[in-house]
Design an enzyme around this catalytic site. Structure first.
Site, PDB file in Angstrom:
ATOM      1  N   LYS A  67       0.813  -1.216   0.000  1.00 40.39           N
ATOM      2  CA  LYS A  67       0.000   0.000   0.000  1.00 40.39           C
ATOM      3  C   LYS A  67       0.844   1.262   0.000  1.00 40.39           C
ATOM      4  O   LYS A  67       0.440   2.305  -0.488  1.00 40.39           O
ATOM      5  CB  LYS A  67      -0.941   0.020   1.219  1.00 40.39           C
ATOM      6  CG  LYS A  67      -0.218   0.018   2.562  1.00 40.39           C
ATOM      7  CD  LYS A  67      -1.193  -0.005   3.724  1.00 40.39           C
ATOM      8  CE  LYS A  67      -1.735  -1.384   3.996  1.00 40.39           C
ATOM      9  NZ  LYS A  67      -0.767  -2.385   4.536  1.00 40.39           N
ATOM     10  N   HIS A 195       0.281  -3.559  14.769  1.00 37.79           N
ATOM     11  CA  HIS A 195       0.926  -2.408  14.124  1.00 37.79           C
ATOM     12  C   HIS A 195       0.880  -1.284  15.153  1.00 37.79           C
ATOM     13  O   HIS A 195      -0.194  -0.923  15.618  1.00 37.79           O
ATOM     14  CB  HIS A 195       0.180  -2.029  12.844  1.00 37.79           C
ATOM     15  CG  HIS A 195       0.951  -1.083  11.962  1.00 37.79           C
ATOM     16  ND1 HIS A 195       1.423   0.134  12.403  1.00 37.79           N
ATOM     17  CD2 HIS A 195       1.340  -1.180  10.662  1.00 37.79           C
ATOM     18  CE1 HIS A 195       2.071   0.735  11.411  1.00 37.79           C
ATOM     19  NE2 HIS A 195       2.036  -0.042  10.350  1.00 37.79           N
ATOM     20  N   GLU A 272       5.897  -5.864   8.604  1.00 38.08           N
ATOM     21  CA  GLU A 272       5.253  -5.297   7.411  1.00 38.08           C
ATOM     22  C   GLU A 272       5.753  -3.875   7.165  1.00 38.08           C
ATOM     23  O   GLU A 272       4.963  -2.926   7.183  1.00 38.08           O
ATOM     24  CB  GLU A 272       3.734  -5.285   7.604  1.00 38.08           C
ATOM     25  CG  GLU A 272       3.104  -6.643   7.798  1.00 38.08           C
ATOM     26  CD  GLU A 272       1.682  -6.558   8.366  1.00 38.08           C
ATOM     27  OE1 GLU A 272       1.179  -5.433   8.612  1.00 38.08           O
ATOM     28  OE2 GLU A 272       1.084  -7.613   8.585  1.00 38.08           O
TER      29      GLU A 272
HETATM   30  C1  LIG Z   1      -1.474  -3.445   8.326  1.00 45.12           C
HETATM   31  C2  LIG Z   1      -0.385  -2.507   7.941  1.00 45.12           C
HETATM   32  N1  LIG Z   1       0.856  -2.987   7.846  1.00 45.12           N
HETATM   33  C3  LIG Z   1       1.891  -2.201   7.477  1.00 45.12           C
HETATM   34  C4  LIG Z   1       1.691  -0.863   7.190  1.00 45.12           C
HETATM   35  C5  LIG Z   1       2.886  -0.059   6.778  1.00 45.12           C
HETATM   36  O1  LIG Z   1       3.166   0.937   7.694  1.00 45.12           O
HETATM   37  P1  LIG Z   1       4.493   1.806   7.522  1.00 45.12           P
HETATM   38  O2  LIG Z   1       4.485   2.343   6.137  1.00 45.12           O
HETATM   39  O3  LIG Z   1       4.358   2.889   8.535  1.00 45.12           O
HETATM   40  O4  LIG Z   1       5.641   0.898   7.787  1.00 45.12           O
HETATM   41  C6  LIG Z   1       0.402  -0.311   7.321  1.00 45.12           C
HETATM   42  C7  LIG Z   1       0.177   1.104   7.061  1.00 45.12           C
HETATM   43  O5  LIG Z   1      -0.892   1.634   7.178  1.00 45.12           O
HETATM   44  C8  LIG Z   1      -0.661  -1.161   7.695  1.00 45.12           C
HETATM   45  O6  LIG Z   1      -1.914  -0.700   7.805  1.00 45.12           O
END
Ligand SMILES: Cc1ncc(COP(=O)(O)O)c(C=O)c1O
Length: 458
Positions: A67, A195, A272
């Site tokens: 994402k 998270h 993640e």
């Molecule tokens: C379920 C989940 N995992 C991982 C991420 C990635 O977070 P970051 O870009 O802060 O590492 C997000 C971000 O919204 C998330 O919702």
């Protein structure tokens, strides 16, 4: 078989960096009116992050959060490096699988999924998926043949800039009920995820969440579950100008993992990371398309003053919050402009605001900053623009998304090929793309369409 056929990056010649390509593109545009905003993205920077991750968090396998930036070149780079992927939708699963990534390297990490997309995951072999409610358990029981469920727990994200536990995550008490319900439904729960939110300012939040996960593992064991997966989520900073540094976070995570999930516990640990991998790889160049000079109301006049002291400038540029700078609205980002034409040492600075190109008053990039007087046609640069920018930008008002020019040094490319062929080097701490072992020196044999970058523009 993983196929890497359409990478489309340009090799950086020896001694050149991504910033040189920005200079080159800007120079090329000098004689034309075509001065669209553009990115230069250094895929070698993504590789460097991967090496840094492996060095600092050796027990944790990264599953990149698609994402954050779903550009094919980024996903392809990480697929080649052997990373796993956190996908939140069917489209993200399709993208990752189109690169030949096997389903075991995907976690469908969205606790609230559409039934048709659960069925898609089932049909395409994606088994690991998160949940945090009873309704989700029932949907999965009906729609997936062989799900391996990961219970997402809530964290104390009160010290994070982007909070997530307001929307997702079961409490510890709720977790017990969910484990019991899953047992009744005959579902397989393989582990726990969390998270801590993004822009977390207190690394202890990770330690607390790891301790909470241990509690849920123990509850599961009481109910007969032998859980084997801990997913410590994302939130790791993507650039070194963050308040809390990556290594400050990992200095807390590693001992917590060793305490609650020691290496001999048989628990596999994944994470993640999103912004960690991509933020610093992207630099954005925007062009000043309009400018206003505002004079402050004068109470009295100073004979020596030429009037410039009372000026404020408004710069309008060709990308804004409906485009790349959506990170200001959705990711609480603060961006810092760099003037491309360096100011002279004695050049006067003015209070400035910077605005995007749309007709919306909300489309403001910077409310107040100090910049020199620049003209229409001049460029402003923004570093660290790879996370939550291109992925969520729109073409509102008809403004097109900037082109992205991908670059990588030859040594980075050779290092990537070596990792792809042989896995991560054992002594990753001593490796960087520039000093990988000797046989890295051979040229690419994957036949990729890599072009050579022309000449250095000084
Ligand atoms: C379920 C989940 N995992 C991982 C991420 C990635 O977070 P970051 O870009 O802060 O590492 C997000 C971000 O919204 C998330 O919702």
């Amino acid at each position: 078989m993983t196929s890497f056929d359409n990478f489309g990056f340009t090799f950086l010649e020896e001694g050149f960096c991504a910033r040189d390509i920005i200079e080159q593109k800007i120079n090329e545009s000098t004689s034309s009116d075509d001065k669209d905003a553009f990115y230069v993205a250094d895929l070698g920077d993504v590789l460097k992050k991967h090496l840094r991750w492996a060095r600092v968090l050796p027990r944790v396998t990264p599953f990149y959060a698609v994402k954050c930036n779903d550009s094919r070149a980024v996903v392809e780079t990480l697929a080649m490096l052997g990373a796993g992927f956190d996908c939140a939708s069917k489209t993200e699963i399709q993208l990752v699988q189109s690169l030949g990534v096997e389903p075991s390297r995907i976690i469908y990490a969205n606790p609230c999924k559409q039934v048709s997309q659960i069925k898609y995951a089932s049909a395409h072999g994606v088994q690991m998926m998160t949940f945090d409610s009873e309704v989700e358990l029932m949907k999965v029981a009906r729609s997936h043949d062989n799900a391996k469920l990961v219970l997402r727990i809530a964290t104390d994200d009160s010290k994070a800039v982007c909070r997530l536990s307001v929307k997702f995550g079961a409490t510890l008490k709720g977790s017990r009920l969910l484990l019991e319900r899953a047992k009744e439904l005959g579902l397989d729960i393989i582990g726990v995820s969390f998270h801590v939110g993004s822009g977390c300012t207190d690394p202890e939040t990770y330690a607390q969440a790891i301790a909470d996960a241990r509690c849920v593992f123990d509850m599961g064991a009481e109910l007969g579950y032998n859980m084997t997966l801990l997913d410590i989520g994302g939130g790791f900073p993507g650039s070194d100008d963050s308040k809390l540094k990556f290594e400050e976070i990992t200095a807390v995570i590693n001992p917590a993992l060793d305490k609650y999930f020691p290496a001999d516990s048989g628990v596999r640990i994944i994470a993640e990371p999103g912004r960690f991998y991509v933020a610093s790889a992207y630099m954005l160049a925007v062009n000043i398309i309009a400018k206003k000079v505002n004079m402050k109301e004068q109470s009295g006049s100073d004979d020596e003053d030429d009037g410039t002291n009372d000026r404020t400038l408004m710069y309008y540029v060709n990308d804004g919050v409906y485009g790349s700078f959506n990170c200001i609205l959705f990711d609480h980002a603060h961006v810092t402009p760099i003037v491309h034409k360096k100011p002279k040492p004695d050049e006067r600075m003015y209070p400035c605001s910077i605005w995007g190109p749309t007709c919306d008053g909300l489309d403001r990039i910077v409310e107040l900053c100090a910049l020199p007087d620049r003209q229409v046609g001049d460029w402003l640069l923004f570093e660290n623009m790879g996370a939550y920018t291109v992925a969520a930008s729109s073409t509102f008002n008809g403004f097109q998304k900037p082109d992205i020019y991908y670059v990588m040094s030859r040594s980075a490319w050779q290092c990537m090929q070596q990792i792809h062929a042989q896995g991560m080097p054992a002594l990753v701490g001593e490796q960087s793309p520039g000093n990988m072992p000797g046989h890295c020196g051979r040229e690419s044999n994957l036949g990729l369409p890599a072009k050579s970058c022309a000449a250095r523009v000084l």
